[in-house]
Every structure is written in C-alpha cells, then in structure tokens.
Design a protein around this motif. Sequence first.
Motif, PDB file in Angstrom:
ATOM      1  N   GLU A 103       0.985  -1.267   0.135  1.00 32.25           N
ATOM      2  CA  GLU A 103      -0.058   0.303   0.248  1.00 32.25           C
ATOM      3  C   GLU A 103       1.022   1.605   0.040  1.00 32.25           C
ATOM      4  O   GLU A 103       1.715   1.367   1.068  1.00 32.25           O
ATOM      5  CB  GLU A 103      -0.751  -0.071   1.107  1.00 32.25           C
ATOM      6  N   THR A 104       0.584   1.768  -0.875  1.00 31.43           N
ATOM      7  CA  THR A 104       1.353   2.611  -1.177  1.00 31.43           C
ATOM      8  C   THR A 104       0.874   4.792  -1.952  1.00 31.43           C
ATOM      9  O   THR A 104       0.878   5.408  -1.999  1.00 31.43           O
ATOM     10  CB  THR A 104       2.658   2.981  -2.545  1.00 31.43           C
ATOM     11  N   ARG A 105      -0.339   4.395  -0.646  1.00 30.49           N
ATOM     12  CA  ARG A 105      -1.230   5.436  -1.906  1.00 30.49           C
ATOM     13  C   ARG A 105      -1.091   6.466  -0.175  1.00 30.49           C
ATOM     14  O   ARG A 105      -1.068   7.815   0.064  1.00 30.49           O
ATOM     15  CB  ARG A 105      -2.722   5.367  -1.605  1.00 30.49           C
ATOM     16  N   SER A 106      -1.135   5.846   0.806  1.00 33.71           N
ATOM     17  CA  SER A 106      -0.708   6.438   2.260  1.00 33.71           C
ATOM     18  C   SER A 106       0.696   7.746   2.626  1.00 33.71           C
ATOM     19  O   SER A 106       1.408   6.737   2.189  1.00 33.71           O
ATOM     20  CB  SER A 106      -1.815   5.707   3.406  1.00 33.71           C
ATOM     21  N   GLU A 107       0.420   8.582   3.570  1.00 34.74           N
ATOM     22  CA  GLU A 107       1.750   8.284   3.429  1.00 34.74           C
ATOM     23  C   GLU A 107       2.859   8.360   4.307  1.00 34.74           C
ATOM     24  O   GLU A 107       4.080   7.697   4.083  1.00 34.74           O
ATOM     25  CB  GLU A 107       1.947  10.518   4.171  1.00 34.74           C
ATOM     26  N   GLN A 114       4.342   5.620   1.404  1.00 40.89           N
ATOM     27  CA  GLN A 114       5.184   5.497   0.675  1.00 40.89           C
ATOM     28  C   GLN A 114       6.071   5.553   1.711  1.00 40.89           C
ATOM     29  O   GLN A 114       7.225   5.469   0.844  1.00 40.89           O
ATOM     30  CB  GLN A 114       4.329   7.087   0.363  1.00 40.89           C
ATOM     31  N   GLN A 115       6.252   6.446   2.277  1.00 41.97           N
ATOM     32  CA  GLN A 115       7.340   6.419   3.444  1.00 41.97           C
ATOM     33  C   GLN A 115       8.050   5.184   3.405  1.00 41.97           C
ATOM     34  O   GLN A 115       9.423   4.668   3.212  1.00 41.97           O
ATOM     35  CB  GLN A 115       7.353   6.945   4.489  1.00 41.97           C
ATOM     36  N   ARG A 170       9.983   3.787   0.603  1.00 41.34           N
ATOM     37  CA  ARG A 170      10.536   4.400  -0.159  1.00 41.34           C
ATOM     38  C   ARG A 170      11.680   3.378   0.727  1.00 41.34           C
ATOM     39  O   ARG A 170      12.915   3.707   0.140  1.00 41.34           O
ATOM     40  CB  ARG A 170      10.190   6.055   0.080  1.00 41.34           C
ATOM     41  N   CYS A 175      12.788   3.209  -6.978  1.00 41.47           N
ATOM     42  CA  CYS A 175      11.554   4.018  -6.743  1.00 41.47           C
ATOM     43  C   CYS A 175      10.927   3.547  -6.666  1.00 41.47           C
ATOM     44  O   CYS A 175      10.610   3.048  -7.313  1.00 41.47           O
ATOM     45  CB  CYS A 175      12.265   5.554  -7.714  1.00 41.47           C
ATOM     46  N   ARG A 176      10.435   4.574  -5.428  1.00 44.70           N
ATOM     47  CA  ARG A 176       8.223   3.965  -5.217  1.00 44.70           C
ATOM     48  C   ARG A 176       7.915   4.326  -6.398  1.00 44.70           C
ATOM     49  O   ARG A 176       6.848   3.568  -6.719  1.00 44.70           O
ATOM     50  CB  ARG A 176       7.799   4.763  -3.945  1.00 44.70           C
ATOM     51  N   GLY A 177       8.032   5.485  -7.325  1.00 49.85           N
ATOM     52  CA  GLY A 177       7.277   5.929  -7.796  1.00 49.85           C
ATOM     53  C   GLY A 177       7.012   4.928  -9.455  1.00 49.85           C
ATOM     54  O   GLY A 177       6.437   4.452  -9.290  1.00 49.85           O
ATOM     55  N   ASP A 190       4.433   1.810  -8.328  1.00 52.02           N
ATOM     56  CA  ASP A 190       3.579   2.574  -8.142  1.00 52.02           C
ATOM     57  C   ASP A 190       2.998   2.613  -8.891  1.00 52.02           C
ATOM     58  O   ASP A 190       1.504   2.240  -9.008  1.00 52.02           O
ATOM     59  CB  ASP A 190       3.757   4.043  -7.622  1.00 52.02           C
TER      60      ASP A 190
END
Length: 166
Positions: free
Chosen positions: A31-35, A38-39, A42, A84-86, A89
């Motif tokens: 799950e990478t939608r929440s801050e 994402q952190q 990353r 990288c997370r991008g 995602d």
Amino acid sequence: GRWKVSKRKRAALSRLLSLREGLVESKGQLETRSEHGQQAAREFLQQLEQVAIIFEVAQASRGHRHRFTVNYRALFPRGARCYCRGVLDAVPPLYAIGNTYEFSAETVSRSVDLHHALRDLKVRLTGESSSFRNMSCALRESLEEFDVAWALFEECYIRDLITIEK
C-alpha cells in the motif's frame, strides 16, 4: 567468500528485515497511497538497493536508459539501480488530468512480473532462517530476480510514458 556475513552485511540485512516489517500492505499488495505507506516503501526500496550493493548482487543491464529523454535520464542515472517508489506505484492504467492512458501489453505484463518478484522477495525476508548466512544466501536469487524484473518493467514503463507525453 563473497557471501561471508560481515558486520556491515549483517547490519544492512537487519535494517532491511526491520523495514520489511514496517511495510504497509492491503490484500497482499504493498500500500503506497497513504503518506505512511509511501515512506515505508521508499525506505524499504532504498535499503534494498543498499543490500544489493553491499552483497554484490549482479545488476541487470540498465542500457535501455540511453533511449530515455533528457528528463528521464536525469531521474535514472545509467549505472544505478534507482529503486524508486514512483516506478513501483505504476500500476496501469494511468489517470492524469481527466484522461486515461493505457499502457502496452508488455508493460502490463512486466508490471505483474515485478510485483510477483517483490512478493517473492518479501516472502524470503519473512521466512524463518537459522542464520543470517543462510538468509543472505537464499536472498541472493530473489534479489537478482527482482532486479531483472525491475529493469525490464522500468524500460517498458518509461518508454510508454515517453510515448504518452508526445
């Protein structure tokens, strides 16, 4: 030898295991939608890259990057892994400014391969191991497979983005 677990390797692997525990998942997916998600993703990817370097895991070719536009070449230096997370995602389709963009069948397939490789890697990181040495040896194959899947997806994904941007 190459897989002797030094203090540096042990520390890097311990940090990766700790970060693996901190990943946010939903229905078996990262799950990478929440801050927070994402952190966590990353930090995990950054440490995964460090572990691959420290353990001298073979790196898949990034030769495709010479075909990237100037902007993408700046984001993805030719010799670096650049987890990288991008990129992680990037689950097709892409929604931007009210439009939907479909990716090529190859990109979609490579996305699935990348997420399977990540899942397998996470399983290796949660498996019980009698020692760091055993875990580090078992992890090597998963790291190499993940890196290949990453490079192949990155190539297709960025190629499609460049096409969309034209």
